[in-house]
Motif scaffolding. Structure first.
Motif, short mmCIF file in Angstrom:
data_model
loop_
_atom_site.label_atom_id
_atom_site.label_comp_id
_atom_site.label_asym_id
_atom_site.label_seq_id
_atom_site.Cartn_x
_atom_site.Cartn_y
_atom_site.Cartn_z
N LYS A 149 0.63 -1.18 -0.11
CA LYS A 149 -0.19 0.22 -0.05
C LYS A 149 0.89 0.99 -0.15
N HIS A 150 2.23 1.07 0.22
CA HIS A 150 2.87 2.20 0.69
C HIS A 150 4.18 1.68 -0.49
N GLY A 151 3.85 1.53 -1.55
CA GLY A 151 4.19 1.99 -2.53
C GLY A 151 6.29 1.68 -2.54
N LEU A 152 6.26 0.44 -1.12
CA LEU A 152 8.02 -0.24 -1.41
C LEU A 152 7.88 -1.21 -2.39
N MET A 153 7.04 -1.73 -2.89
CA MET A 153 7.22 -2.84 -3.71
C MET A 153 7.43 -2.69 -5.08
N THR A 154 8.35 -1.29 -5.36
CA THR A 154 8.78 -1.16 -6.61
C THR A 154 9.95 -0.80 -6.83
N GLN A 155 10.31 -0.95 -7.85
CA GLN A 155 11.46 -0.38 -8.25
C GLN A 155 12.05 0.46 -8.17
N GLU A 156 10.98 2.04 -7.97
CA GLU A 156 11.57 3.15 -7.74
C GLU A 156 11.95 3.62 -5.97
N ALA A 157 10.85 2.35 -5.37
CA ALA A 157 12.02 2.47 -3.63
C ALA A 157 13.24 1.87 -3.43
N THR A 158 13.49 0.79 -4.44
CA THR A 158 14.61 0.36 -4.34
C THR A 158 15.76 1.14 -5.01
N GLU A 159 15.49 2.32 -5.48
CA GLU A 159 15.88 3.12 -6.09
C GLU A 159 16.00 4.51 -5.12
N GLU A 160 15.46 4.79 -4.55
CA GLU A 160 15.34 5.43 -3.37
C GLU A 160 15.32 5.41 -1.75
N HIS A 161 15.70 4.07 -1.40
CA HIS A 161 15.30 3.69 -0.38
C HIS A 161 16.56 2.99 0.52
N GLY A 173 20.34 0.91 0.58
CA GLY A 173 21.88 1.78 0.54
C GLY A 173 22.12 1.66 -0.88
N ASP A 174 23.70 1.92 -1.32
CA ASP A 174 24.03 1.58 -2.07
C ASP A 174 24.83 0.32 -2.44
N SER A 175 25.06 -0.60 -1.56
CA SER A 175 25.55 -2.19 -1.87
C SER A 175 24.52 -2.50 -2.16
N LEU A 176 23.19 -2.75 -0.96
CA LEU A 176 22.16 -3.16 -1.85
C LEU A 176 21.56 -2.77 -3.10
N LYS A 177 21.49 -1.53 -3.49
CA LYS A 177 20.42 -1.59 -4.42
C LYS A 177 21.39 -2.25 -5.58
N GLY A 178 23.13 -2.11 -5.36
CA GLY A 178 23.64 -3.22 -6.53
C GLY A 178 23.18 -4.35 -6.44
N GLY A 209 15.47 -4.08 -14.57
CA GLY A 209 15.56 -2.56 -13.08
C GLY A 209 15.91 -3.49 -12.17
N PRO A 210 16.26 -2.37 -11.02
CA PRO A 210 16.29 -3.54 -9.85
C PRO A 210 15.36 -4.46 -8.48
N LEU A 211 14.75 -5.61 -8.25
CA LEU A 211 13.86 -6.15 -7.76
C LEU A 211 13.40 -5.20 -7.48
N PRO A 212 12.61 -4.99 -6.03
CA PRO A 212 11.30 -4.41 -5.57
C PRO A 212 12.29 -4.16 -4.10
N LEU A 213 11.91 -3.10 -3.42
CA LEU A 213 12.75 -2.95 -2.13
C LEU A 213 12.91 -3.93 -0.97
N VAL A 214 10.77 -4.57 -0.78
CA VAL A 214 10.90 -5.76 -0.55
C VAL A 214 10.09 -6.45 -1.15
N LEU A 215 10.68 -8.11 -0.71
CA LEU A 215 10.36 -8.75 -1.28
C LEU A 215 8.92 -9.32 -0.98
N HIS A 216 7.69 -9.21 -1.27
CA HIS A 216 7.04 -9.63 -1.39
C HIS A 216 6.34 -11.54 -1.55
N MET A 217 6.63 -12.00 -0.19
CA MET A 217 6.44 -13.19 -0.69
C MET A 217 5.31 -14.12 -0.16
#
Ligand code: SF4
Ligand code: FE2
Length: 635
Positions: free
Chosen positions: A484-496, A498-503, A516-524
């Motif tokens: 709901k809060h947009g943390l399962m997006t690629q944009e969230a990864t870009e924004e939130h 850390g550099d090495s995790l983003k890599g 592009g990247p995996l989403p910031l939070v992986l929905h299992m």
């Protein structure tokens, strides 16, 4: 009470409307309940017999023992393990339902179901140690179902449940066996907890808690089999792009919300909705039928089929306040009884489907696997008829929806990693953990709770952990929060991130073809799908030759509420995982039980509970634990 109810903007938009219409919500009832019973909060109220209720005076001036002689430690321990028994019963009953359905399909008795993932069926059979060579799919399915049902029937105390024994590390199994904590039969272990907590039985808090650990491991077994067999029947989650929050409701469609936990019903409702789309259009719904999910039924259909998620637990009533839901179809668990009253303020059909989960005022359609399509047709017809009664003037759909990239079960995660290293998919993950690009892994699970601002702690903790390069997994209503809060997006990864995790997320996501990247939070997936996180952790531990309590892995339930959450949290601890609770568990009236769960557990199991209500501090504590584990591994 000045606390905000929720950080969900859709909730904020609809609460004034509820107030104007005179509709009481969960937050109104929470307020009316204040002040809540202090004895209950401490866990020192006992109602186990009719000499009681008894309560222990936490300040020491009043009674220190119940009428039978039970002290605070006994009372608290009995109360908490009864919660575990209920949680284990809930998940396992769901699991039994799925296992029996698989047996029915294997025997050709359930024409409305089929095996959608034969590859997974073979993998499951192999995991359970069943021989599949030369056997047809129905024969394999039958063997898998019978082996699974054995976990409800085995009477040999020395043979642990099959699923548990086939899915944990050897070292973990040995350690748990040493504590006599391995369940042999889910039903028996649940019954034993009820029996030993009857008046005049087990009074030893440590012994009771160990019995609770065994019950919690039975819960793990039940959810593991529920998850895996649901994949066999309905498909294994694959990454999909979908959306979350109440903006997924459509003004011009028949909106059917599937709510609860068990996919057996919702899957067939989804199938029938496709077939009956024209009928909805003929009723004037230009958009046809729009299925949306709530709670874990929502998560189940979201990770398997990309069905959008309307909302999570605490805001289920808000879906009705939109005036746009034509039918809310519920099965089991986490359905507020208030929904029938609120549905009655609108045109909404609240449809219960399970004979042992009914709500006064709701329409009951008796769901049977043998007549699933017929039942689902009736449900969809009721929704279409309700749509005809909908008052367009009362429809307020808040324009909030976030994109959500979901569907990261173990197979999907391993599949994505395989794009980097086909021969050894776990290697990129393990290398990233070893070299510190991924500092650790955190699993967010659990409920919403009126005691905190809805979704707030989830979001605060996730952002902080991600900034510190922690890989985030989520299930249940925790996953709902992030979606709901947009943390399962690629944009969230870009924004939130850390550099090495983003890599790492970018390398994996790009190689896996996500552009592009995996989403910031992986929905299992749903709550029962917490077993998927264990599967990943066990694979990593086995690969490293260590046990689960050595991994830089933590779990958190910032808004824990249900008995199921008590069971999940307890098996998480039993598996060696430091487990954070963001709400106060009802055990603090017993210093002995509190110490057992937060300290002694560390020596016995490697995992332990950590209670921290402040999400910012909780994230810091989890980071410290992760670093401690890294040090232990010498990385
Ligand atoms: Fe009181 Fe003991 Fe009965 Fe509990 S079991 S209500 S403590 S007398
Ligand atoms: Fe759930």
């Amino acid at each position: 009470m000045t606390m905000n109810h929720s950080i969900d903007p859709a909730v904020a938009a609809l609460l004034p409307l509820a107030k104007k219409e005179g509709i009481a919500t969960v937050w109104d009832r929470y307020k009316a309940m204040q002040p809540q019973c202090g004895f209950g909060q401490l866990g020192v109220c006992c109602r186990i017999c009719w000499k009681g209720p008894c309560r222990i005076d936490p300040f020491g001036d009043g009674p220190q023992r119940g009428i039978c002689g039970a002290d605070a430690d006994t009372i608290v321990a009995r109360n908490v393990i009864r919660m575990i028994a209920s949680g284990a019963a809930s998940h396992s009953e769901h699991g039994r339902h799925v296992a029996l359905a698989l047996l029915g399909v294997a025997e050709g008795k359930l024409p409305d179901y089929r095996i959608r993932d034969e590859e997974k069926l073979r993998a499951v059979a192999a995991k359970l140690g069943l021989e599949t060579d030369g056997k047809e799919i129905p024969a394999i399915a039958r063997e898998v179902a019978l082996a699974t049902l054995g976990d409800f029937q085995n009477q040999d105390h020395d043979t642990p449940c099959t699923w548990l024994a086939s899915t944990l590390t050897e070292k973990r199994l040995e350690r748990l066996a040493g504590l006599h904590a391995l369940p042999h039969n889910i039903d028996a272990v649940v019954t034993q907890i009820l029996a030993r907590t009857h008046v005049g039985c087990d009074a030893d808090p440590a012994n009771l808690i160990l019995g609770g650990v065994k019950g919690a491991l039975a819960d793990y077994d039940g959810m593991c089999l529920a998850t895996e067999l649901s994949d066999v029947l309905f498909g294994t989650p694959r990454p999909a792009v979908t959306a979350a929050n109440l903006g997924v409701l459509k003004e011009d469609a028949v909106n059917i919300a599937v709510h609860g936990h068990n996919p057996l019903l919702s899957e067939v409702v989804c199938d029938l909705a496709l077939l009956m789309d024209d009928e909805a259009r003929r009723a004037g719904a230009a958009g046809g039928i729009n299925i949306v999910g709530i709670c874990c039924t929502g998560n189940e259909v979201m990770v398997r089929h990309g069905i959008p998620l309307a909302t999570n637990y605490l805001s289920q009533e808000m879906a009705l306040v939109t005036g746009a839901v034509d039918a809310m179809v519920v099965d089991v668990q986490c359905i507020m009884p208030s929904v029938s009253e609120i549905g009655a303020c609108f045109h909404t059909e609240i449809i219960t489907t399970m004979d042992d989960n009914r709500i006064p005022g709701a329409t009951h359609v008796r769901f049977r696997e043998t007549t699933a399509a017929e039942n689902a047709r009736e449900i969809v017809s009721l929704a279409i008829a309700a749509f005809r009664r909908r008052n367009p003037q009362r429809v307020v759909i808040p324009d909030f929806r976030q994109t959500a990239v979901v569907g990261f079960g173990t197979e999907a995660i391993v599949g994505a990693l395989a794009a980097l290293n086909a021969d050894d998919p776990l290697k990129p993950l393990i290398d990233s953990i070893a070299n510190g690009s991924i500092r650790g892994i955190a699993l967010f699970a659990g409920c919403n709770n009126t005691r905190t601002t809805q979704d707030s702690s989830f979001v605060t903790m996730a952002k902080k952990l991600a900034r510190n390069n922690v890989l985030l997994l989520a299930t249940g209503c925790g996953a709902g929060s992030f979606a709901k809060h947009g943390l399962m997006t690629q944009e969230a990864t870009e924004e939130h991130a850390g550099d090495s995790l983003k890599g790492v997320l970018t390398a994996v996501g790009t190689a896996a073809g996500l552009g592009g990247p995996l989403p910031l939070v992986l929905h299992m997936g749903s709550c029962v799908d917490n077993s998927r996180a264990v599967e990943v952790a066990v694979a990593v531990a086995n690969r490293l030759g260590v046990d689960l309590d050595q991994l830089p892995l933590v779990a958190s339930a910032p808004e824990a509420m249900s008995e199921k959450a008590v069971a999940i949290g307890t098996w998480s601890v039993a598996l060696g995982i430091p487990t954070h609770l963001g709400t106060m568990p009802q055990v603090t009236g017993s210093p002995a039980v509190t110490e057992l769960l937060t300290e002694t557990a560390k020596d016995l199991l490697g995992g332990y509970f950590m209670v921290e209500l402040d999400p910012d501090k909780a994230a810091d504590r989890l980071l410290a634990v992760i670093d401690e584990r890294r040090q232990g591994l010498g990385i």
